[in-house]
Design a protein around this motif. Structure first.
Motif, PDB file in Angstrom:
ATOM      1  N   LEU A 110     104.985  21.112 -82.686  1.00  0.00           N
ATOM      2  CA  LEU A 110     103.600  21.608 -83.443  1.00  0.00           C
ATOM      3  C   LEU A 110     102.689  20.951 -81.956  1.00  0.00           C
ATOM      4  O   LEU A 110     101.868  21.939 -81.521  1.00  0.00           O
ATOM      5  CB  LEU A 110     103.232  21.321 -84.430  1.00  0.00           C
ATOM      6  N   ALA A 111     102.591  19.626 -81.894  1.00  0.00           N
ATOM      7  CA  ALA A 111     101.520  19.135 -81.087  1.00  0.00           C
ATOM      8  C   ALA A 111     101.913  19.733 -79.638  1.00  0.00           C
ATOM      9  O   ALA A 111     100.851  20.048 -78.950  1.00  0.00           O
ATOM     10  CB  ALA A 111     101.695  17.600 -81.013  1.00  0.00           C
ATOM     11  N   GLY A 112     103.020  19.885 -79.194  1.00  0.00           N
ATOM     12  CA  GLY A 112     103.438  20.387 -77.747  1.00  0.00           C
ATOM     13  C   GLY A 112     103.001  22.006 -77.785  1.00  0.00           C
ATOM     14  O   GLY A 112     102.080  22.249 -76.508  1.00  0.00           O
ATOM     15  N   LEU A 113     102.984  22.649 -78.801  1.00  0.00           N
ATOM     16  CA  LEU A 113     102.472  24.084 -78.612  1.00  0.00           C
ATOM     17  C   LEU A 113     100.843  24.133 -78.860  1.00  0.00           C
ATOM     18  O   LEU A 113     100.438  24.975 -77.995  1.00  0.00           O
ATOM     19  CB  LEU A 113     103.144  24.528 -79.867  1.00  0.00           C
ATOM     20  N   LEU A 114     100.373  23.313 -79.362  1.00  0.00           N
ATOM     21  CA  LEU A 114      98.928  23.288 -79.525  1.00  0.00           C
ATOM     22  C   LEU A 114      98.380  22.999 -78.114  1.00  0.00           C
ATOM     23  O   LEU A 114      97.184  23.390 -77.700  1.00  0.00           O
ATOM     24  CB  LEU A 114      98.486  22.276 -80.472  1.00  0.00           C
ATOM     25  N   GLU A 115      99.190  22.035 -77.339  1.00  0.00           N
ATOM     26  CA  GLU A 115      98.840  21.632 -75.933  1.00  0.00           C
ATOM     27  C   GLU A 115      98.649  22.577 -75.065  1.00  0.00           C
ATOM     28  O   GLU A 115      98.016  22.925 -74.182  1.00  0.00           O
ATOM     29  CB  GLU A 115      99.534  20.300 -75.648  1.00  0.00           C
ATOM     30  N   ASP A 116     100.070  23.210 -74.859  1.00  0.00           N
ATOM     31  CA  ASP A 116     100.459  24.314 -73.887  1.00  0.00           C
ATOM     32  C   ASP A 116      99.814  25.563 -74.346  1.00  0.00           C
ATOM     33  O   ASP A 116      99.476  26.166 -73.567  1.00  0.00           O
ATOM     34  CB  ASP A 116     101.979  24.301 -74.044  1.00  0.00           C
ATOM     35  N   ALA A 281     107.361  31.359 -74.650  1.00  0.00           N
ATOM     36  CA  ALA A 281     106.458  29.891 -74.611  1.00  0.00           C
ATOM     37  C   ALA A 281     107.052  29.204 -75.614  1.00  0.00           C
ATOM     38  O   ALA A 281     106.897  27.992 -75.249  1.00  0.00           O
ATOM     39  CB  ALA A 281     104.958  30.417 -75.306  1.00  0.00           C
ATOM     40  N   VAL A 282     107.787  29.364 -76.697  1.00  0.00           N
ATOM     41  CA  VAL A 282     108.313  28.457 -77.697  1.00  0.00           C
ATOM     42  C   VAL A 282     109.435  27.678 -77.066  1.00  0.00           C
ATOM     43  O   VAL A 282     109.757  26.498 -77.086  1.00  0.00           O
ATOM     44  CB  VAL A 282     108.564  29.098 -78.968  1.00  0.00           C
ATOM     45  N   GLU A 283     110.204  28.521 -76.187  1.00  0.00           N
ATOM     46  CA  GLU A 283     111.333  28.031 -75.395  1.00  0.00           C
ATOM     47  C   GLU A 283     110.882  27.108 -74.302  1.00  0.00           C
ATOM     48  O   GLU A 283     111.450  25.990 -74.284  1.00  0.00           O
ATOM     49  CB  GLU A 283     111.912  29.237 -74.764  1.00  0.00           C
ATOM     50  N   ARG A 284     109.909  27.339 -73.902  1.00  0.00           N
ATOM     51  CA  ARG A 284     109.442  26.430 -72.651  1.00  0.00           C
ATOM     52  C   ARG A 284     108.947  24.823 -73.327  1.00  0.00           C
ATOM     53  O   ARG A 284     109.239  23.938 -72.774  1.00  0.00           O
ATOM     54  CB  ARG A 284     108.294  27.192 -71.789  1.00  0.00           C
ATOM     55  N   THR A 285     107.978  25.325 -74.312  1.00  0.00           N
ATOM     56  CA  THR A 285     107.577  24.011 -74.975  1.00  0.00           C
ATOM     57  C   THR A 285     108.523  23.023 -75.607  1.00  0.00           C
ATOM     58  O   THR A 285     108.747  21.876 -75.522  1.00  0.00           O
ATOM     59  CB  THR A 285     106.439  24.479 -75.925  1.00  0.00           C
ATOM     60  N   THR A 286     109.654  23.811 -76.252  1.00  0.00           N
ATOM     61  CA  THR A 286     110.566  23.169 -77.078  1.00  0.00           C
ATOM     62  C   THR A 286     111.233  22.179 -76.049  1.00  0.00           C
ATOM     63  O   THR A 286     111.826  20.995 -76.228  1.00  0.00           O
ATOM     64  CB  THR A 286     111.480  23.946 -77.813  1.00  0.00           C
ATOM     65  N   SER A 287     111.962  22.889 -74.873  1.00  0.00           N
ATOM     66  CA  SER A 287     112.698  22.149 -73.932  1.00  0.00           C
ATOM     67  C   SER A 287     111.701  20.794 -73.326  1.00  0.00           C
ATOM     68  O   SER A 287     112.341  19.874 -73.116  1.00  0.00           O
ATOM     69  CB  SER A 287     112.971  23.059 -72.702  1.00  0.00           C
ATOM     70  N   ARG A 288     110.532  21.032 -73.066  1.00  0.00           N
ATOM     71  CA  ARG A 288     109.637  20.083 -72.552  1.00  0.00           C
ATOM     72  C   ARG A 288     109.471  18.948 -73.539  1.00  0.00           C
ATOM     73  O   ARG A 288     109.842  17.709 -73.183  1.00  0.00           O
ATOM     74  CB  ARG A 288     108.229  20.637 -72.254  1.00  0.00           C
ATOM     75  N   VAL A 289     109.212  19.262 -74.750  1.00  0.00           N
ATOM     76  CA  VAL A 289     108.987  18.255 -75.791  1.00  0.00           C
ATOM     77  C   VAL A 289     110.348  17.326 -75.948  1.00  0.00           C
ATOM     78  O   VAL A 289     110.511  16.247 -76.120  1.00  0.00           O
ATOM     79  CB  VAL A 289     108.622  18.974 -77.089  1.00  0.00           C
ATOM     80  N   LEU A 290     111.476  17.986 -76.078  1.00  0.00           N
ATOM     81  CA  LEU A 290     112.822  17.438 -76.399  1.00  0.00           C
ATOM     82  C   LEU A 290     113.250  16.587 -75.187  1.00  0.00           C
ATOM     83  O   LEU A 290     113.540  15.459 -75.520  1.00  0.00           O
ATOM     84  CB  LEU A 290     113.938  18.353 -76.484  1.00  0.00           C
ATOM     85  N   LYS A 291     112.818  16.915 -73.770  1.00  0.00           N
ATOM     86  CA  LYS A 291     112.822  16.172 -72.826  1.00  0.00           C
ATOM     87  C   LYS A 291     111.939  14.857 -72.978  1.00  0.00           C
ATOM     88  O   LYS A 291     112.547  13.760 -72.570  1.00  0.00           O
ATOM     89  CB  LYS A 291     112.524  16.990 -71.437  1.00  0.00           C
TER      90      LYS A 291
END
Length: 310
Positions: A110-116, A281-291
């Motif tokens: 959630l924090a990652g999506l708010l940022e991205d 967008a969800v896909e990109r942020t999910t991959s970034r956050v997991l990494k």
């Protein structure tokens, strides 16, 4: 003569790619257009920026002095474009998360999506993976992080990676070396109900030894299962990241096992044929956050996990 962004762009890509022809191809222009822009930029500055040699176009001393400023301008343009792209991702999206994944990852995601994507409005649905698959097919959610999905021709699945998984038992149980199916078959096992990913993982592990567990108590909530294990009511399998919290409290123990329990496989699922900017967008942020979390890198075979007190 006025300096234009088109001239700066032509100079940047000519230098980056090594020739006006390659720059023209990259910018989808004719080569004479690139050559004219380079000429106009040089005249506007009153210097020669490029010169021909046996190796093609090379920068002059003046060109080398200009390049860092051009790179700065291009970087700023790229930043503006990315920001505009993020702002274009607007509105609600229904996001499903497999519960074990959600316990560990919902807050940072959630924090990652708010940022991205600050204009995106995620609506979260937390359930078992099989329930989420059905919700995708019924158009009740738009995208979901799934664990060991059953798969369907109407779903598009993109692999995210392994979700490290471990057998766990109450801290009060006297379990010695690596447990085998014969060591747990007569003990109470707590699992999500069939055909959940957890249930399939549990039964597959016993089936490898040709054994069926004597008693499986089903619980629909992954988050409640470690509470039941900690209360001494049975063993189970959990995402390693979730189990480590209870190990730190001293209420459950992670069990080294032979054979190793199979790690879960995480996928991002959506309906096949749907091209939605919000889903991407969800896909990109999910991959970034997991990494960033290194969530997929917890080693299920690491000796420190097999002996958490080491």
């Amino acid at each position: 003569m006025r300096i234009t962004l088109a001239q700066i762009e032509a100079f940047y890509w000519t230098v980056q790619l090594g020739s006006a022809q390659k720059a023209a191809y990259h910018l989808n222009l004719a080569q004479p257009s690139i050559s004219l822009r380079l000429k106009d930029l040089g005249e506007a500055l009153g210097v020669e920026l490029l010169e021909r040699s046996s190796r093609g176009l090379i920068m002059t001393a003046e060109g080398r002095m200009l390049l860092p400023r051009v790179k700065s301008i291009m970087a700023e343009i790229q930043s503006i474009q990315q920001r505009d792209s993020a702002l274009a991702v607007v509105g609600a999206i229904r996001v499903g998360l497999a519960e074990g994944f959600a316990v560990n990852c919902l807050a940072p995601l959630l924090a990652g999506l708010l940022e991205d994507y600050p204009s995106l409005e995620p609506e979260w649905v937390v359930a078992t993976s099989t329930t989420l698959e059905a919700s995708l097919l019924d158009d009740k959610i738009d995208v979901a992080v799934l664990l060991n999905p059953l798969g369907h021709e109407k779903l598009a699945l993109k692999p995210l990676g392994p979700q490290p998984t471990h057998w766990v038992a109450p801290a009060s149980w006297d379990m010695g070396s690596a447990v085998e199916p014969k060591d747990l078959w007569d003990k109470p096992i707590i699992s999500n109900p069939p055909p959940s990913a957890m249930y399939r993982q549990v039964t597959h592990w016993f089936a490898l030894a040709g054994i069926q567990p004597q008693k499986i108590s089903v619980c629909t909530s992954v988050a409640v299962i470690p509470e039941l294990v900690a209360a001494g009511l049975g063993a189970g399998i959990l995402p390693t990241a979730m189990a480590l919290r209870y190990v730190a409290e001293g209420t459950i123990q992670m069990l080294p096992s032979s054979p190793k329990i199979e790690n879960g496989r995480l996928f991002l699922g959506s309906r096949a044929g749907v091209a939605d900017q919000k889903i991407m967008a969800v896909e990109r942020t999910t991959s970034r956050v997991l990494k960033k979390m290194r969530y997929l890198e917890i080693d299920n075979n690491n000796s420190t996990l097999d002996n958490p007190m080491a």
